[in-house]
Design a protein around this motif. Structure first.
Motif, PDB file in Angstrom:
ATOM      1  N   GLY A 127      45.684  49.134  37.238  1.00 37.51           N
ATOM      2  CA  GLY A 127      45.086  47.812  37.098  1.00 37.51           C
ATOM      3  C   GLY A 127      46.088  46.695  37.338  1.00 37.51           C
ATOM      4  O   GLY A 127      45.769  45.682  37.966  1.00 37.51           O
ATOM      5  N   THR A 128      47.320  46.877  36.843  1.00 37.80           N
ATOM      6  CA  THR A 128      48.353  45.859  37.053  1.00 37.80           C
ATOM      7  C   THR A 128      48.756  45.792  38.523  1.00 37.80           C
ATOM      8  O   THR A 128      49.000  44.708  39.070  1.00 37.80           O
ATOM      9  CB  THR A 128      49.578  46.144  36.168  1.00 37.80           C
ATOM     10  OG1 THR A 128      49.168  46.179  34.801  1.00 37.80           O
ATOM     11  CG2 THR A 128      50.638  45.069  36.337  1.00 37.80           C
ATOM     12  N   LYS A 129      48.826  46.937  39.173  1.00 37.99           N
ATOM     13  CA  LYS A 129      49.108  46.939  40.619  1.00 37.99           C
ATOM     14  C   LYS A 129      48.016  46.193  41.383  1.00 37.99           C
ATOM     15  O   LYS A 129      48.301  45.476  42.353  1.00 37.99           O
ATOM     16  CB  LYS A 129      49.229  48.376  41.132  1.00 37.99           C
ATOM     17  CG  LYS A 129      50.465  49.106  40.654  1.00 37.99           C
ATOM     18  CD  LYS A 129      50.454  50.548  41.137  1.00 37.99           C
ATOM     19  CE  LYS A 129      51.623  51.335  40.558  1.00 37.99           C
ATOM     20  NZ  LYS A 129      51.570  52.764  40.926  1.00 37.99           N
ATOM     21  N   GLN A 130      46.768  46.334  40.927  1.00 37.89           N
ATOM     22  CA  GLN A 130      45.681  45.604  41.577  1.00 37.89           C
ATOM     23  C   GLN A 130      45.835  44.099  41.361  1.00 37.89           C
ATOM     24  O   GLN A 130      45.503  43.302  42.239  1.00 37.89           O
ATOM     25  CB  GLN A 130      44.335  46.083  41.046  1.00 37.89           C
ATOM     26  CG  GLN A 130      43.836  47.393  41.651  1.00 37.89           C
ATOM     27  CD  GLN A 130      43.366  47.233  43.089  1.00 37.89           C
ATOM     28  OE1 GLN A 130      44.018  46.619  43.915  1.00 37.89           O
ATOM     29  NE2 GLN A 130      42.207  47.780  43.395  1.00 37.89           N
ATOM     30  N   LYS A 131      46.327  43.696  40.190  1.00 44.01           N
ATOM     31  CA  LYS A 131      46.569  42.272  39.948  1.00 44.01           C
ATOM     32  C   LYS A 131      47.600  41.729  40.945  1.00 44.01           C
ATOM     33  O   LYS A 131      47.450  40.628  41.482  1.00 44.01           O
ATOM     34  CB  LYS A 131      47.047  42.047  38.522  1.00 44.01           C
ATOM     35  CG  LYS A 131      45.991  42.275  37.451  1.00 44.01           C
ATOM     36  CD  LYS A 131      46.588  42.022  36.067  1.00 44.01           C
ATOM     37  CE  LYS A 131      45.590  42.287  34.955  1.00 44.01           C
ATOM     38  NZ  LYS A 131      46.169  42.009  33.624  1.00 44.01           N
ATOM     39  N   ILE A 132      48.658  42.503  41.187  1.00 47.04           N
ATOM     40  CA  ILE A 132      49.666  42.095  42.163  1.00 47.04           C
ATOM     41  C   ILE A 132      49.058  42.028  43.549  1.00 47.04           C
ATOM     42  O   ILE A 132      49.361  41.126  44.349  1.00 47.04           O
ATOM     43  CB  ILE A 132      50.868  43.055  42.121  1.00 47.04           C
ATOM     44  CG1 ILE A 132      51.549  42.987  40.758  1.00 47.04           C
ATOM     45  CG2 ILE A 132      51.869  42.732  43.238  1.00 47.04           C
ATOM     46  CD1 ILE A 132      52.609  44.041  40.545  1.00 47.04           C
TER      47      ILE A 132
END
Length: 235
Positions: A127-132
């Motif tokens: 999910g954090t990678k998707q935010k980036i």
């Protein structure tokens, strides 16, 4: 504007992923591409991005201005170097293209990435990678945004943010193309959708018009009925 004319994409032999597809898009539109696995969605998106070459036909960007078109891309699964830190990757983004700093910082803050700046990409959740990936895709204004399965690993808050960004970019006059398996998402966002099957377009319509023609209020049910009727006619 993108014109897709007699587009065929094959990968050798009889492996034809896209078969003689034709459609025309307009700026300020959200176009969704749907279909079962193996329907040609990924190949069509790769063709639009220039990652695969057509076997025949063409994809043409028709610009009202002389400047080259710009594309923002958000893949379903982000692939960033695992051993670099978030702050290093974001610095690299800014070197790739000019950004409007105030808008960039606002999006950065909304995505709550500040606590991850010293972490390596490989240690982050999906999910954090998707935010980036969202930050990278929307860090500057583009003519075209291509979004693949946009909310697959996002929490509800960031999913809502992404949908708001897509609507905002449409209002700014950009073309947004996204693929999805979530029909409620399509019904909520898309001005128009293409249903692909076995490399061909079965439906090219707006969600509202398709529902009216089929006397339905639920897109999932309307498409299921269409699908059943489509395959009843096959030998």
């Amino acid at each position: 504007m993108i014109e897709v004319k007699n587009l065929t994409i094959s990968y050798g032999g009889n492996s034809i992923a896209v078969k003689d597809i034709n459609f025309l898009t307009e700026p300020g539109t959200i176009l969704s591409i749907i279909g079962p696995n193996g329907s040609g969605k990924s190949s069509l998106i790769k063709g639009i991005l220039g990652l695969v070459q057509p076997t025949s036909g063409y994809i043409e960007f028709i610009e009202k201005k002389q400047d080259p078109h710009t594309i923002g891309y958000m893949p379903q699964t982000p692939r960033f170097p695992a051993n670099i830190k978030v702050k290093e990757l974001i610095s690299f983004f800014k070197k790739l293209e000019p950004v409007e700093e105030e808008s960039f910082q606002k999006l950065f803050s909304t995505l709550e990435l500040n606590n991850h700046m010293d972490k390596k990409i490989g240690s982050l959740s999906g999910g954090t990678k998707q935010k980036i990936s969202i930050l990278q895709c929307f860090s500057s204004k583009k003519d075209l945004y291509v979004i693949d399965e946009p909310t697959a690993s996002l929490d509800p808050y960031i999913s809502h943010l992404l949908k708001s960004l897509l609507i905002e970019k449409k209002k700014e006059g950009s073309l947004v193309i996204f693929s999805t398996h979530i029909l409620a998402e399509l019904q909520e966002l898309a001005d128009r959708f293409l249903l692909l099957s076995e490399g061909s377009i079965l439906i090219d319509d707006s969600p509202g018009n398709f529902l009216r023609k089929n006397n339905k209020t639920d897109l999932d049910q309307a498409l299921m009925n269409f699908w059943n009727e489509e395959y009843k006619t096959k030998p």
